[in-house]
Scaffold this active site. Structure first.
Site, PDB file in Angstrom:
ATOM      1  N   GLY B  49      12.893  -8.892  -3.163  1.00  0.00           N
ATOM      2  CA  GLY B  49      13.118  -9.173  -1.749  1.00  0.00           C
ATOM      3  C   GLY B  49      14.520  -9.715  -1.533  1.00  0.00           C
ATOM      4  O   GLY B  49      15.408  -9.504  -2.374  1.00  0.00           O
ATOM      5  N   GLY B  52      15.579 -11.979  -4.536  1.00  0.00           N
ATOM      6  CA  GLY B  52      15.664 -11.264  -5.812  1.00  0.00           C
ATOM      7  C   GLY B  52      16.741 -10.191  -5.808  1.00  0.00           C
ATOM      8  O   GLY B  52      17.541 -10.092  -6.738  1.00  0.00           O
ATOM      9  N   SER B 291       7.488 -11.961  16.972  1.00  0.00           N
ATOM     10  CA  SER B 291       8.650 -12.807  16.655  1.00  0.00           C
ATOM     11  C   SER B 291       8.778 -14.029  17.554  1.00  0.00           C
ATOM     12  O   SER B 291       8.537 -13.986  18.755  1.00  0.00           O
ATOM     13  CB  SER B 291       9.920 -11.978  16.784  1.00  0.00           C
ATOM     14  OG  SER B 291      11.035 -12.836  16.770  1.00  0.00           O
ATOM     15  N   ARG B 338       7.918 -24.545  15.173  1.00  0.00           N
ATOM     16  CA  ARG B 338       6.671 -23.798  15.000  1.00  0.00           C
ATOM     17  C   ARG B 338       5.453 -24.688  14.819  1.00  0.00           C
ATOM     18  O   ARG B 338       4.396 -24.405  15.380  1.00  0.00           O
ATOM     19  CB  ARG B 338       6.809 -22.877  13.789  1.00  0.00           C
ATOM     20  CG  ARG B 338       7.802 -21.785  14.055  1.00  0.00           C
ATOM     21  CD  ARG B 338       8.053 -20.936  12.847  1.00  0.00           C
ATOM     22  NE  ARG B 338       8.922 -19.834  13.229  1.00  0.00           N
ATOM     23  CZ  ARG B 338       9.413 -18.950  12.374  1.00  0.00           C
ATOM     24  NH1 ARG B 338       9.111 -19.039  11.103  1.00  0.00           N
ATOM     25  NH2 ARG B 338      10.180 -17.978  12.791  1.00  0.00           N
ATOM     26  N   GLU B 433      11.543 -17.990  -1.051  1.00  0.00           N
ATOM     27  CA  GLU B 433      10.301 -18.652  -0.652  1.00  0.00           C
ATOM     28  C   GLU B 433       9.509 -19.147  -1.855  1.00  0.00           C
ATOM     29  O   GLU B 433       8.665 -20.047  -1.731  1.00  0.00           O
ATOM     30  CB  GLU B 433       9.438 -17.689   0.191  1.00  0.00           C
ATOM     31  CG  GLU B 433       8.283 -18.377   0.907  1.00  0.00           C
ATOM     32  CD  GLU B 433       7.423 -17.427   1.746  1.00  0.00           C
ATOM     33  OE1 GLU B 433       7.845 -16.264   1.944  1.00  0.00           O
ATOM     34  OE2 GLU B 433       6.343 -17.833   2.183  1.00  0.00           O
ATOM     35  N   ARG B 443       9.442 -25.184   8.370  1.00  0.00           N
ATOM     36  CA  ARG B 443      10.677 -24.400   8.374  1.00  0.00           C
ATOM     37  C   ARG B 443      11.019 -23.988   9.793  1.00  0.00           C
ATOM     38  O   ARG B 443      10.135 -23.598  10.556  1.00  0.00           O
ATOM     39  CB  ARG B 443      10.503 -23.153   7.504  1.00  0.00           C
ATOM     40  CG  ARG B 443      11.732 -22.269   7.461  1.00  0.00           C
ATOM     41  CD  ARG B 443      11.550 -21.104   6.509  1.00  0.00           C
ATOM     42  NE  ARG B 443      10.501 -20.193   6.907  1.00  0.00           N
ATOM     43  CZ  ARG B 443      10.610 -19.339   7.921  1.00  0.00           C
ATOM     44  NH1 ARG B 443      11.703 -19.302   8.655  1.00  0.00           N
ATOM     45  NH2 ARG B 443       9.613 -18.517   8.200  1.00  0.00           N
ATOM     46  N   LEU B 449      15.319 -16.158   6.033  1.00  0.00           N
ATOM     47  CA  LEU B 449      16.274 -15.132   5.611  1.00  0.00           C
ATOM     48  C   LEU B 449      17.536 -15.806   5.098  1.00  0.00           C
ATOM     49  O   LEU B 449      18.116 -15.407   4.096  1.00  0.00           O
ATOM     50  CB  LEU B 449      16.598 -14.204   6.782  1.00  0.00           C
ATOM     51  CG  LEU B 449      15.401 -13.504   7.427  1.00  0.00           C
ATOM     52  CD1 LEU B 449      15.865 -12.535   8.512  1.00  0.00           C
ATOM     53  CD2 LEU B 449      14.592 -12.747   6.387  1.00  0.00           C
TER      54      LEU B 449
END
Lengths: 250, 645
Positions: B49, B52, B291, B338, B433, B443, B449
């Site tokens: 991802g 990585g 989103s 959030r 993550e 977060r 990202l």
């Protein structure tokens, strides 16, 4: 609703054949893949081998799911991946035929799972900008018109699922390859390598056994991200320009 | 539960000096590996991802021999691809008062003061380089008419620092990293192993020296060695069964590392995202995120009166609606972080004011925004998200308000790492993550990202040199050794055991039951009694799994059911640790909300005296994990009660 599924099975005890399954109780709110989950749960509970199919994000972006549903990659709905198909589109008593993608460049691994690594190798041949980590200048140093950025995005939206190949009577990889060529050719960052890139990617595409484009445009019609065949036209122009200006070409 | 107060093994290696100078100082003094020595060093990276792929590309460019493993058919499929809204960076292109310090401050505050200052400041510093790098790779970010980059706002901030590519930012960033990775594969510096799943890590003399991976097509177990092993294997939200994670996201690589000595940090810190499409039936396999960027223009509301809940929204007049976020948090309104937005949605539903068939949903309404900006503008901003919503629900959000409810989305917890991103196993690193990360107890949007790419492009390539500089004389690591024999044998036996149970229930059914326990008792709200119960239930479920699982097919073939069973087995063990951690933390902070610890207004009540530490858990065979505490020291930031009112 009650549905009949005719599913291609290949590998293990199956030499390659359609097997018919009856699903007596399908909920209209299920997604297509959730319906296959239910089938597999049922097969496992009867100690039979579940149907192998690929899937991951289930929201239409990772490109892992595939399937040819009633003859069409990702099913008959426009701009939709298989994982976004919902059973409310079907009615009681329907029969659904499910096959893997069929293309020389995509060998079947098991049941509905095919090997699409040829697409990775096309990108490896040149689908990138050669910039090492740390070499970049400030992100706003080169303005890119909103229109160009937007068009580049349209091409870059390809999810690499391979539906274009499965849809094409020639199993051509032109839409996939041209989307990447276009994405990078339309941005100033991709200019330095544009000629070398298109030659290398097209050469790899041919090596992998994809067929030629004969302007059927089924790829565009079936693409879940509605990538335009304009990309193919652009790639052809890029290719021609590269051939006529490159000393190493052909 | 044993507690090791000394925590001698937890050296976070935060560099000395003022927070703004730590990273510069570190970079100036970290040992380097010369180019001719890099050629002699092998690095294994698990996961492709954002973290990585960016690490693999960068290490390959530097000259290391890199091997990358993914269980996908292609590195481009990793779940980073599904991130929608954007990526934060302290560019201050808007001239709206942003700075590295503000991004640093917002992230610490957003995380409810449970993250390390040193790490978070570094993250804010390198955030600007990430945008530069991605643009240079050809990432088609949104632009303004003048051709310069556009920004939007996200929750928990009062500046516009989020860069985006329509609603597909994760996809475009991942393709950028994937292309950089593809280039290194073509150059031969990276060898890619698709359809390979890491099932264990091999240590030699206490150092991570390789992995055992299963070839998912042939079922063969393979040995791979390296001088360092990097896990970039994502989060473990799928422990809840239903989450916004992709179906294959799992904890196995991280959990196996944990069992080999890597401590697990803050496992109970999970993020419940406020805007997801509500659950519609018990066949459901996953949840879909809408989103957070939608909260820029969408307004959350429920009826004031519970009696109105079954009415069509158009029949509920303006003065009978409760725009509860705007009412409770006027300063941030619909753009609160959030955890706060999720809890507020849960509260109004608990009060009986939830809407829809299940009563577990709230409205996200765009009518005002459409009136103000016109449908075209809203279409340009969120078109693909609206389409996605309509495909799933069959309702048109331009005409009827969206129905949303919180769902598991991200895990702040993960493998404990020091400043260099190394776990407690020397030579074993965790990025993105998969590590316990920079996000504390919550977060902020558009920061996952940022962190994944920060770790991979700009942190690990520096910090790994500190370890590898001592490996230049080691030579290639052999795989025909007793250490590899033993671990491979253990993996083989685990697989054989799964086939030998020969019970009746599918791995999927165990997963679903685990998820229900976790969501009910270790989800948006937890309490001591429920957590104790959950631990009991999970222990029983684990016993049942190992005595009544049915496994079709064979081990030495393509067998997705086997893959699933191995992952579910590890999820069950992780679930227990999450509950133990949640039970230990007698406070509420960020996404961790213990019913017993709340303010009068129902906000999270921290206990800074008792719990301002990272809980790092050590695995123990007897089932009683040992707690190690890493105290958090705030030198730069004053720790206050978080307020968005």
């Amino acid at each position: 609703m009650k549905l009949t599924l005719k599913i291609w099975r290949q590998g293990g005890k199956y030499k390659g054949e359609f097997v018919t399954y009856e699903l007596p109780n399908v909920n209209a709110h299920m997604s297509f893949l959730e319906m296959l989950d239910v089938l597999n749960e049922d097969l496992v509970s009867r100690r039979e081998e579940p149907v192998a199919f690929e899937h991951d994000c289930r929201e239409g972006i990772c490109g892992t799911c595939s399937l040819v549903i009633d003859g069409r990659p990702h099913g008959p709905w426009k701009g939709t991946t298989t994982c976004q198909v919902h059973m409310r589109h079907y009615k009681d008593g329907d029969t659904i035929v499910i096959e893997p993608y069929r293309a020389k460049a995509f060998p079947v691994l098991k049941d509905l799972v095919v090997d699409r690594s040829a697409l990775d190798r096309i990108i490896q041949a040149g689908g990138y900008v050669s910039v090492n980590t740390g070499q970049a200048q400030d992100a706003n140093a080169i303005p890119v018109s909103q229109e160009d950025a937007s068009k580049a995005f349209d091409s870059a939206a390809c999810i690499g699922c391979g539906a274009c190949v499965a849809a094409c009577p020639n199993a051509s990889g032109m839409l996939f390859t041209s989307a990447k060529v276009s994405h990078l050719a339309m941005l100033p960052q991709g200019h330095a390598e544009r000629r070398k890139r298109v030659l290398a990617m097209v050469a790899q595409m041919d090596t992998e056994g994809f067929g030629q484009c004969s302007n059927v445009k089924a790829c565009e019609a079936e693409c879940p991200k509605e990538i335009s065949v304009d990309n193919i036209a652009r790639m052809n122009r890029e290719y021609a320009a590269a051939v006529f200006t490159s000393e190493t070409a052909m | 539960m044993a507690t090791d107060e000394r925590s001698l093994r937890l050296d976070s290696k935060i560099p000395e000096g003022p927070v703004g100078e730590k990273w510069e100082n570190y970079k100036g003094h970290v040992p380097l590996v010369s180019p001719n020595n890099k050629r002699r060093i092998d690095v294994i990276i698990v996961g492709s991802g954002l973290a990585g792929a960016s690490a693999a590309a960068s290490l390959g460019e530097l000259g290391y021999n890199v091997k990358v493993f993914t269980y996908h058919d292609s590195p481009r499929r990793a779940h980073s691809i599904a991130a929608q809204g954007g990526i934060n960076a302290a560019k201050n292109y808007r001239n709206d008062g942003d700075s590295v310090y503000r991004l640093f401050y917002d992230t610490i505050k957003g995380g409810d003061f449970r993250a390390r200052e040193g790490n978070v400041h570094r993250l804010a510093e390198v955030s600007t380089d990430i945008i530069d790098q991605c643009v240079a790779q050809g990432v088609p970010f949104a632009r303004e008419y003048g051709g310069l980059l556009d920004n939007r706002s996200f929750g928990g901030t009062q500046v516009s620092r989020t860069f985006y590519a329509r609603g597909q930012t994760g996809q475009q960033l991942l393709i950028g990293a994937y292309q950089a990775l593809s280039r290194q594969i073509a150059l031969g510096s990276v060898k890619m192993y698709n359809r390979h799943e890491m099932l264990d890590v091999v240590t030699v003399d206490g150092k991570a020296r390789g992995i055992i991976a299963r070839n998912l097509i042939t079922g063969e177990l393979e040995r791979h060695s390296g001088h360092a092993v990097v896990l970039a294997t994502g989060g473990y939200g799928n422990v809840f069964y239903l989450s916004t994670n992709a179906m294959m996201c799992n904890v196995t690589a991280a959990w196996r590392a944990h069992r080999r000595g890597a401590f697990f940090g803050n496992p109970c810190f999970t993020q419940i995202h406020p805007t997801c499409i509500p659950v519609s039936g018990d066949y459901q396999s996953k949840l879909t995120l809408m989103s957070e960027s939608l909260r820029n223009d969408g307004r959350c509301w429920v009826p004031k009166n519970a009696a109105d809940c079954k009415k069509h929204p158009s029949e509920i007049p303006e003065d009978a609606r409760d725009y509860y976020l705007e009412r409770k948090y006027p300063a941030f309104g619909n753009l609160v972080p959030r955890d706060i937005a999720s809890r507020a949605a849960k509260q109004v539903c608990d009060e009986g004011r939830g809407i829809g068939q299940t009563g577990l949903a709230v409205y996200l309404d765009f009518a005002d925004a459409i009136k103000r900006f016109g449908r075209k503008t809203i279409e340009a901003r969120y078109g693909n998200l609206f389409e996605m919503y309509e495909k799933i629900t069959g309702e048109n959000p331009y005409e009827v308000p969206m129905r949303i409810y919180p769902a598991v989305h991200y895990t702040m917890g993960g493998l404990w790492v020091d400043y260099e991103l190394m776990t407690t196993v020397p030579g074993l690193y965790a990025c993105g993550e998969a590590n316990f990360s920079d996000h504390g107890a919550n977060r902020l949007g558009a920061s996952a990202l940022m962190q994944g790419l920060a770790d991979g492009y700009f942190v690990l390539p520096y910090t790994i040199g500190s370890y590898l500089s001592k490996e230049i004389r080691t030579g290639a690591i052999a795989t025909n050794t007793a250490a590899f024999d033993t671990v491979e044998k253990e993996v083989r036996e685990r697989i054989q055991k799964i086939f030998s149970i020969n019970g009746k229930q599918s791995a999927e059914s165990f997963h679903r039951r685990l998820g229900k326990i976790m969501w009910d008792k270790c989800g948006m709200a937890r309490d001591a009694q429920g957590l104790k119960q959950a631990i009991q239930e999970i222990r029983e479920l684990r016993k049942e799994f190992w005595s009544d699982l049915f496994m079709p097919g064979k081990a030495d073939e393509f067998n997705p059911e086997l893959e699933k069973a191995l992952r579910v087995a590890d999820f069950i063990e992780l679930g227990e640790l999450m509950c133990i951690d949640a039970l230990n933390r007698n406070e509420s902070c960020g996404g961790h909300f213990r019913e017993e610890y709340q303010t009068e207004g129902g906000e999270a009540l921290r206990d800074d005296k008792g719990y301002m530490y990272v809980a790092a858990w050590e695995w123990s065979e007897n089932g009683e994990p040992t707690l190690h505490k890493e105290p958090l020291n705030y030198e730069e930031i004053e720790v206050v009660q978080r307020s968005y009112e």
